[in-house]
Design a protein around this motif. Structure first.
Motif, PDB file in Angstrom:
ATOM      1  N   TRP A 134      -1.418   6.887  24.104  1.00 46.83           N
ATOM      2  CA  TRP A 134      -0.013   6.449  24.199  1.00 46.83           C
ATOM      3  C   TRP A 134       0.084   4.920  24.091  1.00 46.83           C
ATOM      4  O   TRP A 134       0.948   4.389  23.393  1.00 46.83           O
ATOM      5  CB  TRP A 134       0.582   6.929  25.507  1.00 46.83           C
ATOM      6  CG  TRP A 134       2.033   6.573  25.658  1.00 46.83           C
ATOM      7  CD1 TRP A 134       2.558   5.563  26.408  1.00 46.83           C
ATOM      8  CD2 TRP A 134       3.141   7.220  25.035  1.00 46.83           C
ATOM      9  NE1 TRP A 134       3.922   5.532  26.296  1.00 46.83           N
ATOM     10  CE2 TRP A 134       4.313   6.547  25.453  1.00 46.83           C
ATOM     11  CE3 TRP A 134       3.272   8.310  24.165  1.00 46.83           C
ATOM     12  CZ2 TRP A 134       5.585   6.918  25.037  1.00 46.83           C
ATOM     13  CZ3 TRP A 134       4.542   8.678  23.747  1.00 46.83           C
ATOM     14  CH2 TRP A 134       5.680   7.982  24.173  1.00 46.83           C
ATOM     15  N   ASP A 135      -0.811   4.227  24.790  1.00 51.32           N
ATOM     16  CA  ASP A 135      -0.787   2.763  24.743  1.00 51.32           C
ATOM     17  C   ASP A 135      -1.044   2.248  23.329  1.00 51.32           C
ATOM     18  O   ASP A 135      -0.416   1.287  22.878  1.00 51.32           O
ATOM     19  CB  ASP A 135      -1.834   2.177  25.701  1.00 51.32           C
ATOM     20  CG  ASP A 135      -1.437   2.355  27.162  1.00 51.32           C
ATOM     21  OD1 ASP A 135      -0.246   2.615  27.422  1.00 51.32           O
ATOM     22  OD2 ASP A 135      -2.319   2.254  28.030  1.00 51.32           O
ATOM     23  N   ALA A 136      -1.978   2.897  22.613  1.00 52.01           N
ATOM     24  CA  ALA A 136      -2.348   2.444  21.273  1.00 52.01           C
ATOM     25  C   ALA A 136      -1.275   2.737  20.241  1.00 52.01           C
ATOM     26  O   ALA A 136      -1.076   1.962  19.299  1.00 52.01           O
ATOM     27  CB  ALA A 136      -3.671   3.080  20.848  1.00 52.01           C
ATOM     28  N   HIS A 164     -16.484  25.165  24.741  1.00 57.43           N
ATOM     29  CA  HIS A 164     -16.218  23.723  24.644  1.00 57.43           C
ATOM     30  C   HIS A 164     -14.749  23.500  24.255  1.00 57.43           C
ATOM     31  O   HIS A 164     -14.202  24.224  23.419  1.00 57.43           O
ATOM     32  CB  HIS A 164     -17.142  23.109  23.582  1.00 57.43           C
ATOM     33  CG  HIS A 164     -16.852  21.675  23.264  1.00 57.43           C
ATOM     34  ND1 HIS A 164     -17.342  20.636  24.018  1.00 57.43           N
ATOM     35  CD2 HIS A 164     -16.131  21.106  22.269  1.00 57.43           C
ATOM     36  CE1 HIS A 164     -16.936  19.494  23.500  1.00 57.43           C
ATOM     37  NE2 HIS A 164     -16.201  19.748  22.437  1.00 57.43           N
ATOM     38  N   VAL A 165     -14.103  22.521  24.873  1.00 59.00           N
ATOM     39  CA  VAL A 165     -12.697  22.210  24.602  1.00 59.00           C
ATOM     40  C   VAL A 165     -12.594  20.812  24.006  1.00 59.00           C
ATOM     41  O   VAL A 165     -13.094  19.846  24.575  1.00 59.00           O
ATOM     42  CB  VAL A 165     -11.842  22.291  25.877  1.00 59.00           C
ATOM     43  CG1 VAL A 165     -10.386  21.911  25.568  1.00 59.00           C
ATOM     44  CG2 VAL A 165     -11.907  23.692  26.481  1.00 59.00           C
ATOM     45  N   THR A 166     -11.974  20.734  22.852  1.00 56.43           N
ATOM     46  CA  THR A 166     -11.713  19.451  22.207  1.00 56.43           C
ATOM     47  C   THR A 166     -10.253  19.071  22.418  1.00 56.43           C
ATOM     48  O   THR A 166      -9.360  19.904  22.265  1.00 56.43           O
ATOM     49  CB  THR A 166     -12.014  19.517  20.701  1.00 56.43           C
ATOM     50  OG1 THR A 166     -13.396  19.809  20.516  1.00 56.43           O
ATOM     51  CG2 THR A 166     -11.695  18.195  20.019  1.00 56.43           C
ATOM     52  N   GLN A 167     -10.043  17.810  22.773  1.00 62.63           N
ATOM     53  CA  GLN A 167      -8.695  17.296  22.999  1.00 62.63           C
ATOM     54  C   GLN A 167      -8.297  16.395  21.840  1.00 62.63           C
ATOM     55  O   GLN A 167      -9.094  15.602  21.357  1.00 62.63           O
ATOM     56  CB  GLN A 167      -8.636  16.475  24.287  1.00 62.63           C
ATOM     57  CG  GLN A 167      -9.211  17.158  25.509  1.00 62.63           C
ATOM     58  CD  GLN A 167      -9.687  16.152  26.541  1.00 62.63           C
ATOM     59  OE1 GLN A 167      -9.642  14.948  26.334  1.00 62.63           O
ATOM     60  NE2 GLN A 167     -10.155  16.663  27.669  1.00 62.63           N
ATOM     61  N   SER A 168      -7.063  16.496  21.404  1.00 61.28           N
ATOM     62  CA  SER A 168      -6.519  15.546  20.439  1.00 61.28           C
ATOM     63  C   SER A 168      -5.052  15.335  20.755  1.00 61.28           C
ATOM     64  O   SER A 168      -4.420  16.156  21.430  1.00 61.28           O
ATOM     65  CB  SER A 168      -6.713  16.029  18.998  1.00 61.28           C
ATOM     66  OG  SER A 168      -6.066  17.262  18.782  1.00 61.28           O
ATOM     67  N   PHE A 169      -4.501  14.233  20.272  1.00 63.05           N
ATOM     68  CA  PHE A 169      -3.152  13.846  20.647  1.00 63.05           C
ATOM     69  C   PHE A 169      -2.358  13.424  19.415  1.00 63.05           C
ATOM     70  O   PHE A 169      -2.913  13.013  18.409  1.00 63.05           O
ATOM     71  CB  PHE A 169      -3.191  12.680  21.649  1.00 63.05           C
ATOM     72  CG  PHE A 169      -4.083  12.921  22.828  1.00 63.05           C
ATOM     73  CD1 PHE A 169      -5.409  12.510  22.811  1.00 63.05           C
ATOM     74  CD2 PHE A 169      -3.611  13.582  23.943  1.00 63.05           C
ATOM     75  CE1 PHE A 169      -6.252  12.742  23.885  1.00 63.05           C
ATOM     76  CE2 PHE A 169      -4.432  13.811  25.035  1.00 63.05           C
ATOM     77  CZ  PHE A 169      -5.761  13.397  25.002  1.00 63.05           C
ATOM     78  N   ASP A 170      -1.054  13.528  19.527  1.00 63.03           N
ATOM     79  CA  ASP A 170      -0.178  13.057  18.459  1.00 63.03           C
ATOM     80  C   ASP A 170       1.156  12.657  19.082  1.00 63.03           C
ATOM     81  O   ASP A 170       1.530  13.131  20.155  1.00 63.03           O
ATOM     82  CB  ASP A 170       0.022  14.138  17.401  1.00 63.03           C
ATOM     83  CG  ASP A 170       0.503  13.579  16.067  1.00 63.03           C
ATOM     84  OD1 ASP A 170       0.601  12.339  15.950  1.00 63.03           O
ATOM     85  OD2 ASP A 170       0.788  14.370  15.162  1.00 63.03           O
ATOM     86  N   VAL A 171       1.869  11.785  18.382  1.00 60.95           N
ATOM     87  CA  VAL A 171       3.177  11.323  18.827  1.00 60.95           C
ATOM     88  C   VAL A 171       4.257  12.056  18.039  1.00 60.95           C
ATOM     89  O   VAL A 171       4.099  12.313  16.850  1.00 60.95           O
ATOM     90  CB  VAL A 171       3.303   9.796  18.626  1.00 60.95           C
ATOM     91  CG1 VAL A 171       4.736   9.332  18.838  1.00 60.95           C
ATOM     92  CG2 VAL A 171       2.366   9.064  19.579  1.00 60.95           C
TER      93      VAL A 171
END
Length: 332
Positions: A134-136, A164-171
């Motif tokens: 979020w900051d970036a 195994h769990v992979t995390q990714s984010f989007d705006v």
């Protein structure tokens, strides 16, 4: 009209899409307060401020002209809109926010952080990565308008072989309402409860931990909700064909089901409808756009159709097939 804010915006030939969006911004308390109190400046930002100031002037009795704003937008070097023709209101809103954000200075980062949550301390790691992303992507841009209007998705993908769990984010800048061709109506609340809180199975997923191709389960949650939520009714399919299905746009919606839960079940997350950009006609780049907004100084809803302003006791006068963009404001 003599009441402040109840002023239309002139149509310069094909600028109804612009006027409808500006009316919704001007009548959303969170957005108009951030816009007028901020030190942001630039050709597009200043033109939007000046247009809103003219609309809210004490003695304003006639429609105001968006000519300066159109001129500023034409000069925006990243513009992908032809301001001599009719345009799509959602595309215009995205361009307007991008232009204002660009005038603040810092470019948007495209970083999408990934990591694992299959070890002790994973919740802390997840929260740290959410904040870092979020900051970036948003905070670094120092634009109060976009910070209020953007939210964040988190995607949790679990390999069914090694867990195994992979995390990714989007705006995101808006959330969609999809129309089922077989259904007679769509509901914003239904999408908040079911569609925005989605999960899916993925065949042949290449796990970056065990390196096997296997079945995976991907869950999408909203990890950060905006203060101003834009709901986009996806009415246009197959390029330009409009679906005229009814949209049940609740006055108040609860989006807690779509949010990521990182502790005890949170209280209801309520949003209230502040305005709507509506569309009459059958073509995205044709027809006519107008706005219906909740007036902050009275209980009435107000219709803004270019320079025409109409008082409404409620939203019953809006055809259910017209709402296109819905502007919700966080109740708290």
């Amino acid at each position: 009209m003599g009441t402040r804010g109840l002023v239309g915006i002139e149509n310069l030939g094909c600028t109804c899409y612009l006027a409808a969006v500006v009316q919704c911004i001007a009548h959303c308390p969170t957005l108009i307060t951030l816009l007028m109190r901020s030190s942001m400046t630039g050709p597009v930002t200043d033109a939007l401020k000046e247009l809103c100031v003219a609309k809210w002037a004490v003695h304003a009795t006639s429609a105001v002209s968006p000519e300066a704003m159109v001129r500023a937008l034409r000069g925006y070097k990243g513009s992908c809109i032809d301001y001599d023709n009719q345009n799509d209101s959602h595309e215009f809103l995205v361009e307007l926010m991008t232009a204002i954000e660009g005038e603040v200075g810092a470019p948007r980062s495209s970083v999408v952080e990934q990591g694992t949550s299959s070890r002790p301390g994973s919740l802390r790691v997840l929260l740290q990565r959410m904040a870092s992303h979020w900051d970036a992507t948003v905070t670094a841009n120092q634009c109060p308008l976009t910070q209020a209007m953007y939210g964040q998705f988190v995607f949790l993908t679990q390999c069914q072989e090694c867990k195994h769990v992979t995390q990714s984010f989007d705006v995101f800048s808006s959330l969609p309402v999809l129309f089922d061709e077989t259904a007679t109506t769509a509901s914003v609340q239904q999408h908040a409860d079911q569609v925005w809180a989605s999960s899916e199975s993925i065949e042949g997923y290449q796990c970056d931990h065990c390196n096997n191709k296997s079945l995976a389960r991907r869950e999408c949650k909203i990890s950060r909700m905006p203060d101003v939520l834009v709901v986009h009714a996806m009415r246009f399919a197959d390029g330009d064909r409009k679906m005229t299905k009814d949209l049940h746009a609740e006055h108040e919606i609860d989006v807690s089901a779509a949010q990521l839960q990182v502790g005890p079940r949170c209280d209801r997350e309520l949003y209230r409808l502040r305005g709507m950009v509506c569309h009459r006609g059958m073509s995205r780049h044709g027809g006519h756009y107008y706005a219906v907004c909740k007036c902050t100084s009275m209980k009435n809803w107000v219709g803004f159709d270019d320079d025409a302003v109409t008082m409404m006791e409620d939203r019953s006068g809006v055809r259910k097939g017209d709402p296109y963009l819905l502007i919700y404001e966080r109740s708290s």
